[in-house]
Scaffold this active site. Structure first.
Site, short mmCIF file in Angstrom:
data_model
loop_
_atom_site.label_atom_id
_atom_site.label_comp_id
_atom_site.label_asym_id
_atom_site.label_seq_id
_atom_site.Cartn_x
_atom_site.Cartn_y
_atom_site.Cartn_z
N ASP A 50 -88.32 25.73 85.56
CA ASP A 50 -86.87 25.85 85.50
C ASP A 50 -86.39 25.75 84.05
O ASP A 50 -87.07 25.16 83.19
CB ASP A 50 -86.20 24.74 86.31
N ARG A 51 -85.23 26.30 83.80
CA ARG A 51 -84.65 26.28 82.45
C ARG A 51 -84.62 24.88 81.86
O ARG A 51 -84.97 24.67 80.69
CB ARG A 51 -83.23 26.86 82.50
#
Length: 335
Positions: A139-140
């Site tokens: 995930d970012r």
């Protein structure tokens, strides 16, 4: 054993591949796709000891096998300079310690500022013009280890290894509450949440998802626990969904019920380990976590392990023993 020579990669055949044919090495050992094998055949992209030979030729120790693996490929990803933290690399693969707050790849062709843009620049500086191939994702706002392939053969082989769970990924998370059992397994299917565009939820109609965890430390005053986790599956937001499901959302993960006491979800991909498909060496990398609420290095018990954390190499087995509880749509093993 492997040497890059322009667009070609040369391998000196080791004893453990003696007796293989070129075709069996490509298709059975390296799991080459039919499409790429056909491309190599049509473009005369394989030589043995500098000559074109039949793919049924039996390999002998110390033969020189040449493969054209760095053929330039068209790519929509724009190279962009950005400092990256390289944990490990060779002619086939690249392992990076991703910082939080950066996407893995662009969502549209013109986008820049992603890790893939930086990797494209990094590879082009080495004269490698192949596509950027990430083997798994983060995930970012998750930091830590992420694996890239430098050529299409490595990409296909590592993809197959990931499918067969031959690449082990270990995470560390800081979660709310005191996790009572020191280790366990959460098996609960995960699907989309129809009420939110990005959120996932445990659902009986979702895809199978299995997460193993072990408590490293508890913080009684702060009512928080540091847990180490590994995955049997790779669903979107899997750790975040599963820990929230058992009542221990990640610190900072407001999407799944965590309190906004840290600027992102407190999740770090601390370790990546696997058997290198082209050299048969064990690769085990640990990513230091500079941006994390607690110092994770101090929870590795002895001096040798602490030194391994700083060098990016670490091995530690999970404990095992068994009991389990059923939950709605899934179950929780406790060790």
């Amino acid at each position: 054993m492997w040497v890059k020579k322009g667009d070609w990669l040369e391998c000196t055949i080791p004893s453990f591949w003696q007796g293989q044919t070129i075709e069996s090495l490509l298709k059975e050992v390296w799991c080459t796709s039919k499409k790429f094998a056909h491309q190599l055949r049509m473009e005369k992209g394989i030589k043995l000891n500098g000559k074109e030979v039949s793919w049924q030729t039996t390999l002998r120790e110390n033969d020189r096998l040449q493969l054209r693996l760095y053929h330039p490929e068209p790519s929509a990803i724009l190279p962009e300079y950005r400092e990256i933290s390289v944990l490990w690399e060779d002619e086939h693969l690249l392992i990076i310690n991703k910082e939080a707050g950066i996407d893995i790849h662009p969502s549209e062709p013109s986008q820049t500022g992603t890790l893939a843009n930086a990797v494209a620049f990094y590879l082009q500086a080495q004269g490698i013009l192949t596509k950027v191939r990430h083997i798994h994702r983060l995930d970012r706002d998750t930091s830590g280890t992420i694996l890239f392939a430098k050529h299409p053969l490595a990409g296909a082989t590592l993809d197959r290894m990931l499918e067969k769970r031959q690449i082990k990924r270990t995470y560390v998370a800081l979660v709310h509450g005191i996790v009572k059992h020191k280790s366990g397994t959460i098996s609960a299917p995960i699907g989309r949440d129809r009420h939110h565009p990005t959120r996932r939820r445990v659902s009986k109609t979702g895809a199978k998802a299995v997460t193993h965890y072990r408590v490293l430390h508890t913080f009684l005053n702060d009512q928080a626990s540091l847990v180490e986790l590994s995955l049997d599956t790779g669903r979107t937001h899997q750790i975040r969904v599963h820990m929230s499901y058992i009542g221990h959302p990640l610190v900072g993960d407001v999407l799944y019920g965590g309190e906004n006491t840290f600027h992102r979800q407190a999740l770090h991909a601390v370790k990546l380990s696997f058997l290198h498909p082209f050299t048969k060496e064990t690769v085990s990398c640990v990513a230091p976590a500079g941006d994390f609420p607690v110092d994770i290095a101090r929870f590795y018990t002895d001096a040798q392990e602490k030194e391994a954390v700083s060098k990016g190499r670490f091995r530690r087995p999970f404990e095992s023993s068994l009991c389990f509880f059923f939950l709605p749509f899934g179950y929780l093993f406790l060790f």
